[in-house]
Every structure is written in C-alpha cells, then in structure tokens.
Design a protein around this motif. Structure first.
Motif, short mmCIF file in Angstrom:
data_model
loop_
_atom_site.label_atom_id
_atom_site.label_comp_id
_atom_site.label_asym_id
_atom_site.label_seq_id
_atom_site.Cartn_x
_atom_site.Cartn_y
_atom_site.Cartn_z
N THR A 5 0.84 -1.19 0.00
CA THR A 5 0.00 0.00 0.00
C THR A 5 0.88 1.24 0.00
O THR A 5 1.77 1.37 0.84
N ILE A 6 0.62 2.13 -0.94
CA ILE A 6 1.34 3.40 -1.02
C ILE A 6 0.48 4.45 -0.32
O ILE A 6 -0.56 4.86 -0.83
N HIS A 7 0.92 4.88 0.86
CA HIS A 7 0.17 5.88 1.62
C HIS A 7 0.62 7.28 1.19
O HIS A 7 1.81 7.59 1.22
N LEU A 8 -0.34 8.10 0.81
CA LEU A 8 -0.03 9.48 0.41
C LEU A 8 -0.73 10.44 1.36
O LEU A 8 -1.96 10.53 1.38
N ILE A 20 -2.91 2.54 -3.94
CA ILE A 20 -2.64 3.90 -3.46
C ILE A 20 -3.74 4.29 -2.49
O ILE A 20 -4.92 4.26 -2.84
N LEU A 67 -3.19 11.39 -8.18
CA LEU A 67 -2.52 10.53 -7.21
C LEU A 67 -1.59 9.53 -7.91
O LEU A 67 -0.49 9.24 -7.43
N LYS A 68 -2.01 9.02 -9.06
CA LYS A 68 -1.14 8.14 -9.84
C LYS A 68 0.05 8.91 -10.41
O LYS A 68 1.16 8.38 -10.54
N ALA A 94 2.42 9.18 -7.36
CA ALA A 94 2.98 7.90 -6.91
C ALA A 94 3.76 7.16 -7.99
O ALA A 94 4.78 6.52 -7.71
#
Length: 397
Positions: A3-6, A44, A340-341, A344
């Motif tokens: 999981t990519i946390h932003l 994401i 967001l993409k 990331a």
C-alpha cells in the motif's frame, strides 16, 4: 501487494465545493473503495489531514468522513514529511499565498482554479513549482463530465466534418437572498473578495475550449452587474461590486468562433445548466453535463421562414441521443485518481499550474476587453526565462 500511503493536506474543504466534490465524493469515496488498485496489485491510499480556521467545523467534517487528522495550523502540516501533497480549495484570494508556502516546503500541488486573482501571480506559482521540481496540477473537472466526454468522442471520430462554430450557455438564477436564500456565497459578488463570474468561469472556459476545439487567438467580452444589491449569510444587504454576467466571443486559431454566455441572473430554458452546441459541415451536437444529442446533415430539417403560418417542425424532437457506452464516475474523483497516480507512479498529468495560469489569463483579458471595449489578442504563455516575462507584459498591454 503493498500500500502506497499518500499524506494529503486538504486546505479549505469546509466550503461547499471542497466538502462535497473533493472530500466526500473523491477522497472519502476512494478510501471507502479500499484505495486505488494498480495493475501490479499495489494500492494507493490517500491519507488526508483537513486544514482550516474553524476547528469545530473540521472536527464534524472529519468525524462524518471517518478521518483521524485535522489541524488549524498549516505550517505544522507542511513541516510533516508524511504529507507529500498540498491541496487547496479555499477562496481565490487566499489560495496563492498558501500554495507558495507549500511549494517552498517541497509538497506536490493540486488545487482548484482560479489559481490566483491575477495572471502574474498565477504564472509565478507555475514558475515556482517548475523550478522546485514538484509535481503540480489544477482541477479541470468539466473535462470529465459524461456530456463533455461524449462530445469529445464525437470530435475525435470526425462526426462534425469541419467545425464552424460553438455556442456555450451557462448559468441560472441565483436568488438575491431576500425572499429565498441564495445558492452561492456572498463573496462571489464582491470584487474585493475575489468574486466575479469572469474570474470564476473563464478559467473553466479556457480548458474546455483548448481541450475540445483549439487555441484561443482573440476575444471580445462585455460584463455586467445585473443585480446591484444582495443579502449576505447574516441577513445584511450589501452592494455587489463584481460582475454576475459575461457575454464573450472567442476567435480560435483554426477559424472556429465560440460564443459563451455566463450568467447568475438568467432563468433556465434549456436542457441543462451548461449546454454546448457545436455546428459543423457534417453535423451538429448539443452537450450538457451528462447528456449529448446529435443531428447529422442527412437528418437536418429544411425550414422556410414564414411567420404567417404555424411552425410545422418540432425541432427538439429531431435530435438523437448519444448512447451511454461507458460507466462514468464523478468527474472530480476521476481527476483525483489521475493526480494521485501522477505523484505515486509518475503517470502523465497534463493539467499543470501553467494550465491554471492560462485560465487566469483569459479572465484577465476578458476584464480588459470589457474595460476598454475592444477585441484583445491572447498571447502564448510559457514559464521560465524571458518568454515568461514577455507573456505577462503582453497580456497587460
């Protein structure tokens, strides 16, 4: 799977647009869906912190959206390395200063438009983000509306042949606030607070026209303040110092003529609050927010002007609906997912702060045309070096 946390600083989301479109229907919706699923199995996940001046409002909003983080201290949020994105949906007069701070803190920038109240300030923001190397984007929501997507599909297919002209009608009656409550905040009608329909809507018309029909070569605009006094949120009468209607003509590089009427003092007698009619040699279309209807040349009626008899044609019945071939999500949510993409994964995202500056440019030139009662050329905008400075001066000359 990872999981990519932003971490996202969301400043100004207690306002109507920020709450409904950006927080509830975009970020909260993405979180409820379990994040943005990627092709490799990763996800994401946005992690917002709600920022504003009213702690009580922030707490209530965060609770309703199941968000843990709020703050009334923007500087502390900018200093937190977990927060990689700064989002701004404040009133226009507050936006530029806080975006500057966020750029200086090394945050990626995503914001509402207009990006600033002047072209010069909008260009400064674009230049600062470019020089800092931070990713940046501006909300261009109307490009992702179902009706506009259908219209773009028609253009790409060659349906129109040679496009000749475009007619854009936007607006509705905004109640004055005396016998019925106004649907828009009072600052919209005060120039000193960043209000005015030219400043607001020309930022939209710029990216819609650029994306669908081509570059704007010149414009002519006249504005108006049709309703001189309104009632604010506290029941007080105030004088309207900003325009509430604008009537513009745009000449595009390829020869297309675009007429655009924008008004908060018009009663609606059309299919939608926004309609865009495109006429071409091979066919025509009228797009609204969600629907789009067409009339090909072989289906075009042949009326003859004769006021002495009843009109034999039912013109509105002679159009065909463009089918809903794709499932369309919320326009704001779609663009949030793309940004967001972009952050990331470095996926493309063409709607940068420079595109936002183009919207500010069109607003400024519209106001200039109105003031001087003349056609105004629209010069190209770039960032960096002498060309940028020249563009700022050219837009003001």
């Amino acid at each position: 799977m990872s999981t990519i946390h932003l971490g996202i600083i969301m400043n100004g989301v207690t306002g109507r647009m920020g709450t409904n479109q950006h927080l509830i229907r975009s970020i909260t919706a993405i979180r409820k869906e379990g994040g943005i699923a990627l092709s490799n199995g990763d996800v994401i996940m946005p992690d917002p912190v709600l920022v504003g001046r009213n702690e009580s409002k922030l707490k209530n909003l965060a609770s309703s959206c199941h968000i843990d983080r709020i703050s009334t201290n923007l500087d502390e949020c900018l200093a937190d390395s977990h927060n990689t994105i700064y989002f701004d949906s404040q009133t226009t007069v507050r936006r530029a200063a806080d975006i500057r701070k966020a750029i200086q803190a090394g945050k990626h920038i995503y914001c509402e438009k207009p990006t600033a109240t002047t072209l010069e300030e909008s260009l400064v923001l674009a230049r600062l983000a470019y020089e800092a190397g931070v990713k940046n984007g501006v909300v261009q929501d109307k490009l992702f509306l179902p009706g506009i997507l259908k219209l773009k599909r028609l253009i790409d297919s060659g349906f129109f042949g040679k496009i000749l002209s475009v007619r854009m009608e936007f607006g509705y009656w905004v109640f004055e606030g005396d016998w019925q409550k106004s649907q828009r905040p009072s600052w919209n009608y005060r120039k000193e607070d960043g209000g005015g329909i030219i400043l607001d809507m020309f930022a939209h018309w710029r990216y819609v026209i650029d994306h669908l029909f081509g570059d704007i070569k010149a414009l002519s605009c006249i504005g108006a303040t049709h309703i001189p006094k309104r009632i604010d949120e506290d029941g007080n009468t105030y004088s309207c110092t900003a325009d509430d209607a604008a009537y513009a003509t745009f000449e595009l590089e390829g020869g297309i003529i675009v007429q655009a009427n924008s008004s908060w003092a018009v009663r609606v007698n059309r299919d939608d609050l926004l309609t865009i009619q495109v006429d071409g040699t091979e066919g025509s279309a009228v797009a609204g927010l969600r629907d789009c209807k067409i009339q090909h040349r072989v289906n075009t009626p042949k009326p003859v002007w004769n006021p002495d008899i009843a009109n034999p044609f039912k013109f509105m019945d002679q159009w065909q609906e463009v089918p809903e071939n794709d499932k369309n999500e919320n326009a704001f949510k779609l663009q949030w997912e793309m940004f967001l993409k972009h952050v990331a994964l470095d996926d493309p995202f063409p709607w940068s702060l420079l595109e936002g500056a183009k919207g500010s440019q069109l607003s400024e030139l519209g106001l200039l045309s109105w003031k001087e009662r003349r056609w105004v050329d629209v010069p190209n905008l770039t960032i960096g070096g002498e060309k940028d400075e020249y563009s700022v001066k050219a837009a003001k000359s």
